[in-house]
Design a protein around this motif. Structure first.
Motif, short mmCIF file in Angstrom:
data_model
loop_
_atom_site.label_atom_id
_atom_site.label_comp_id
_atom_site.label_asym_id
_atom_site.label_seq_id
_atom_site.Cartn_x
_atom_site.Cartn_y
_atom_site.Cartn_z
N SER A 1 154.39 38.47 -1.05
CA SER A 1 155.45 38.00 -0.16
C SER A 1 156.58 39.02 -0.02
O SER A 1 157.31 38.99 0.97
CB SER A 1 156.02 36.67 -0.66
N SER A 2 156.69 39.94 -0.96
CA SER A 2 157.72 40.98 -0.84
C SER A 2 157.44 41.92 0.34
O SER A 2 158.31 42.66 0.77
CB SER A 2 157.83 41.78 -2.13
N ASP B 1 156.51 40.64 3.33
CA ASP B 1 156.73 39.85 4.54
C ASP B 1 157.62 40.60 5.53
O ASP B 1 158.50 41.37 5.13
CB ASP B 1 157.42 38.52 4.22
N ARG C 1 153.85 36.65 7.59
CA ARG C 1 153.65 36.40 6.17
C ARG C 1 152.59 37.37 5.65
O ARG C 1 151.53 37.53 6.27
CB ARG C 1 153.20 34.96 5.95
N ARG C 2 152.89 38.00 4.53
CA ARG C 2 151.96 38.96 3.94
C ARG C 2 151.80 38.70 2.45
O ARG C 2 152.57 37.97 1.85
CB ARG C 2 152.48 40.39 4.15
N ILE C 3 150.78 39.33 1.88
CA ILE C 3 150.55 39.23 0.44
C ILE C 3 150.71 40.64 -0.12
O ILE C 3 150.02 41.55 0.34
CB ILE C 3 149.16 38.66 0.13
N LEU D 1 160.89 34.06 9.33
CA LEU D 1 159.71 34.75 8.83
C LEU D 1 158.82 35.08 10.03
O LEU D 1 158.29 34.18 10.67
CB LEU D 1 158.96 33.86 7.83
N ARG E 1 161.04 42.25 3.99
CA ARG E 1 161.79 41.33 3.12
C ARG E 1 162.63 42.08 2.09
O ARG E 1 163.72 41.66 1.75
CB ARG E 1 160.85 40.37 2.42
#
Length: 111
Positions: A71-72, A74, A67-69, A64, A100
């Protein structure tokens, strides 16, 4: 007919018994992950590919990167780690970054 054992033969048997068994794939993967986490502080998602080399193992690890919001969104990356038969890290490199949701990843595909 029985073969006579010479001192050379006993040395060969003795040195062979002192050698460590070759590094198994699962051990190489675990060692590669440890090294990569120590050097990058990234969260490992898993091993996507492994192949034996003349001197050890080539391990492809998915991590990873960002990390993002949600998670899809990312950002993930593939790293290659070269491990020798003693478990030493010889080299590592990031070979690809992707979102991702991208499903065409792994298996040592380079772009």
């Amino acid at each position: 007919m029985a073969r006579k054992t010479t001192s050379d033969d006993s040395e060969d048997v003795h040195s062979a018994s002192n050698q460590q068994p070759p590094l198994a794939a699962a051990q190489a993967a675990a060692i590669a992950i440890e090294h990569l986490v120590e050097l990058t502080s990234k969260h490992v998602q898993g091993v996507t590919c492994m192949e034996p080399t003349e001197d050890g193992w080539l391990v492809e690890i998915e991590v990873l990167e960002d990390r993002r919001i949600p998670s899809s969104a990312d950002i993930l990356a593939l790293y290659e780690a070269e491990i020798d038969l003693d478990g030493n890290l010889l080299a590592y490199r990031r070979i690809r970054r992707y979102g991702r949701g991208n499903t065409d990843v792994g298996g040592n595909e380079r772009q």
